[in-house]
Design a protein around this motif. Structure first.
Motif, PDB file in Angstrom:
ATOM      1  N   GLN A 335      71.618  40.661   8.275  1.00  0.00           N
ATOM      2  CA  GLN A 335      73.011  41.101   8.446  1.00  0.00           C
ATOM      3  C   GLN A 335      73.819  39.910   8.969  1.00  0.00           C
ATOM      4  OE1 GLN A 335      73.880  44.261   7.650  1.00  0.00           O
ATOM      5  NE2 GLN A 335      71.759  44.668   7.114  1.00  0.00           N
ATOM      6  N   THR A 336      75.137  40.064   8.915  1.00  0.00           N
ATOM      7  CA  THR A 336      75.997  38.976   9.401  1.00  0.00           C
ATOM      8  C   THR A 336      75.631  38.559  10.826  1.00  0.00           C
ATOM      9  OG1 THR A 336      77.736  39.895   8.070  1.00  0.00           O
ATOM     10  CG2 THR A 336      78.401  38.284   9.689  1.00  0.00           C
ATOM     11  N   GLU A 337      75.339  39.526  11.690  1.00  0.00           N
ATOM     12  CA  GLU A 337      75.020  39.178  13.090  1.00  0.00           C
ATOM     13  C   GLU A 337      73.775  38.281  13.163  1.00  0.00           C
ATOM     14  OE1 GLU A 337      73.876  42.539  15.535  1.00  0.00           O
ATOM     15  OE2 GLU A 337      72.912  43.571  13.860  1.00  0.00           O
ATOM     16  N   HIS A 338      72.799  38.527  12.277  1.00  0.00           N
ATOM     17  CA  HIS A 338      71.592  37.683  12.288  1.00  0.00           C
ATOM     18  C   HIS A 338      71.908  36.292  11.733  1.00  0.00           C
ATOM     19  CE1 HIS A 338      69.969  41.905  11.357  1.00  0.00           C
ATOM     20  NE2 HIS A 338      69.959  41.741  12.663  1.00  0.00           N
ATOM     21  N   GLU A 339      72.674  36.294  10.639  1.00  0.00           N
ATOM     22  CA  GLU A 339      73.026  35.010  10.020  1.00  0.00           C
ATOM     23  C   GLU A 339      73.788  34.143  11.009  1.00  0.00           C
ATOM     24  OE1 GLU A 339      73.488  36.750   5.450  1.00  0.00           O
ATOM     25  OE2 GLU A 339      75.281  36.273   6.571  1.00  0.00           O
ATOM     26  N   ARG A 340      74.729  34.777  11.699  1.00  0.00           N
ATOM     27  CA  ARG A 340      75.556  33.998  12.626  1.00  0.00           C
ATOM     28  C   ARG A 340      74.743  33.530  13.836  1.00  0.00           C
ATOM     29  NH1 ARG A 340      81.646  35.944  13.135  1.00  0.00           N
ATOM     30  NH2 ARG A 340      81.532  34.161  14.527  1.00  0.00           N
ATOM     31  N   TYR A 341      73.791  34.336  14.264  1.00  0.00           N
ATOM     32  CA  TYR A 341      72.942  33.900  15.380  1.00  0.00           C
ATOM     33  C   TYR A 341      72.172  32.633  14.976  1.00  0.00           C
ATOM     34  CZ  TYR A 341      69.569  33.826  19.153  1.00  0.00           C
ATOM     35  OH  TYR A 341      68.812  33.419  20.224  1.00  0.00           O
ATOM     36  N   LEU A 342      71.606  32.661  13.775  1.00  0.00           N
ATOM     37  CA  LEU A 342      70.820  31.505  13.326  1.00  0.00           C
ATOM     38  C   LEU A 342      71.676  30.245  13.262  1.00  0.00           C
ATOM     39  CD1 LEU A 342      68.736  33.091  10.423  1.00  0.00           C
ATOM     40  CD2 LEU A 342      67.818  32.187  12.576  1.00  0.00           C
ATOM     41  N   THR A 343      72.816  30.359  12.600  1.00  0.00           N
ATOM     42  CA  THR A 343      73.603  29.151  12.360  1.00  0.00           C
ATOM     43  C   THR A 343      74.410  28.732  13.597  1.00  0.00           C
ATOM     44  OG1 THR A 343      75.226  28.138  10.888  1.00  0.00           O
ATOM     45  CG2 THR A 343      75.398  30.489  11.145  1.00  0.00           C
TER      46      THR A 343
END
Ligand code: 4AD
Length: 463
Positions: A335-343
């Protein structure tokens, strides 16, 4: 008409200094005293405005003094330097012709309007500084993308907007039909009879030009598309639009590594281009929209993008599962929240996530040797999340048909696509860059509705 522009003057002031010039533009403000007045004029050529000084020696002095914001005028006068003033020069008007008056209820006044309000007047918002900057930069990014691919010999292919196949298999298509919806023709078993429609079959607006693009890559080697794309995705977010533009390069004789190298080179090229060609606009974004923008983009150009496999990413995310609304486990879609955490938290720069489980990716991706992941890559960037999705394509006829059958896709609907695997199949790869997300990334604008001139999103198709 022999008009010059504010930009011409800024670029070549000596050529015009102390000479008579004619400008056409719109009034941003008027102030007058009894015998003279000042107009701030914006002519759309440039970020900067031009100060016009006029006096009661003109017959229409009163008409000019009463002009409302937004009026269109043609100004003829002498360009003079004003070293003591805030702006470097002004025009001392000899003549001002009113091309079009502006009504007093003009919605754009000299104060700051909220982006939400400006969205309700998308036909007028390009007249504001923010949207002047956004849409000039959007235009430059489009040009830079073409330039990048053309310089590398990629052929620009126009893939169709009306299509009979669902490339992504996600069922998010807008149907195209001429059938009378009140009185649909039906087959004997009660289904809608699309053979009686315009194309004799069921058709939709394209969700991706990739499948058609692949056919041209198998003839030209390297191609790209750049066109409108439509998704009936019921996602009311700041990064989803129902109509957006996508750039889809496709390369024969290229694997996933080549694909990622191309994506990274393209993003860096476009960032550099825009920083060089639109320095004023980029400074504006940095000051008024997103404070750390320029430093961040400079950092992106100077460093390598990070790489992580989906499986490694899940291990990282599982450790901080309590931070997320949607809990993570192997097999889930990010999800966006996971993607944003990674990057944003882990890598603090763009990151490619590769080798996703085959179940959450499209049918055409190449199966890895492990039999459960595919050679996919998503590029995630801070502030947005996914900006690019791509893969190496399945080039084996047998594996591709087997996968299609597993997913219930009818090979006869994809005959042209399967032909590519019959006649000189090559390893090949490509990706899709969401153009609006790219514009958001480069401008720091936080909502996709503010980077596309007339946004189409759930419940919104105004103008
Ligand atoms: O990841 P997606 O769905 O990939 C494809 O469509 C592939 N056929 C591309 C290819 O390999 N040739 O979409 C690609 C990109 C996303 O990363 C995102 O940036 C953008 O398209 N995108 C959207 N942008 C705005 N609104 C939407 N609803 C979007 N859906 C996807």
């Amino acid at each position: 008409m022999d008009l010059i522009t504010v930009k011409d003057i800024y670029k070549d002031r000596d050529k015009y200094m102390d000479r008579e010039v004619t400008l056409g533009g719109w009034v941003r403000s008027v102030r007058d005293s009894k015998t003279f007045g000042f107009i701030v004029l914006h002519d759309g050529s440039f970020f900067e405005t031009m100060q016009i000084v006029y006096s009661d020696s003109m017959d229409n002095f009163t008409q000019i003094s009463k002009l409302n914001v937004g009026a269109a005028i043609l100004v003829t006068g002498t360009l003079v330097a004003t070293p003591q003033a805030k702006q470097p020069f002004e025009i001392q008007a000899r003549e001002i012709l009113v091309e079009g008056e502006s009504a007093p209820d003009y919605p754009l006044q000299k104060k700051r309007h909220s982006l939400e309000y400006l969205r309700t007047i998308s036909h007028l918002r390009p007249r504001t500084n923010t949207f002047q900057a956004v849409f000039r930069v959007r235009s430059l990014i489009a040009y830079a993308i073409h330039k990048f691919f053309q310089e590398r010999g990629f052929v620009y292919v126009h893939t169709p907007l009306i299509t009979g196949s669902d490339c992504e298999g996600a069922g998010e298509m807008f149907r195209v039909t001429t059938l009378d919806l009140e009185n649909l023709p039906r087959t004997e078993d009660g289904k809608v009879d699309y053979t009686r429609d315009f194309f004799n079959k069921e058709t939709s607006l394209t969700v991706s030009g990739q499948l058609n693009g692949e056919t041209y890559a198998q003839a030209f080697r390297s191609i790209y598309t750049f066109g409108p794309t439509f998704r009936a995705e019921n996602s009311n977010t700041t990064r989803h639009a129902a109509e957006f533009w996508m750039i889809e390069p496709e390369m024969a004789f290229a694997d996933l590594e080549d694909n990622m190298a191309l994506a990274e080179a393209m993003l860096k090229y476009v960032i550099r281009y825009v920083m060089e060609e639109a320095p004023e606009e980029m400074k504006f974004f940095n000051s008024f929209v997103d404070k750390g923008l320029l430093e961040r983009l400079q950092g992106v150009v100077n460093a390598d993008f990070a790489h992580v496999t989906y499986t490694e990413a899940i291990e990282i995310l599982e450790k901080v599962n309590d931070k997320f609304e949607y809990k993570v486990s192997w097999g889930c879609d990010l999800q966006t929240e996971h993607e944003r955490y990674l990057t944003e938290q882990v890598y603090k720069r763009p990151v490619f996530v590769t080798d996703y489980p085959k179940e959450i990716k499209a049918f055409y991706m190449k199966l890895n040797e492990d039999g459960r992941t595919v050679a996919a890559m998503d590029c995630l960037v801070p502030g947005i999340g996914e900006i690019i999705g791509g893969s190496q394509r399945e080039d084996s006829y047998d594996r591709l048909t087997a996968r299609m059958e597993e997913l219930g896709l009818k090979p006869e609907d994809y005959e042209f696509y399967l032909d590519l695997r019959k006649y000189g199949s090559t390893r090949h790869s490509g990706f899709g860059l969401g153009f609006e997300r790219c514009v958001m990334y480069l401008t720091g604008m936080g909502n996709i509705r503010d980077v596309i001139p007339f946004p189409r999103t759930v419940n919104n198709c105004e103008l």
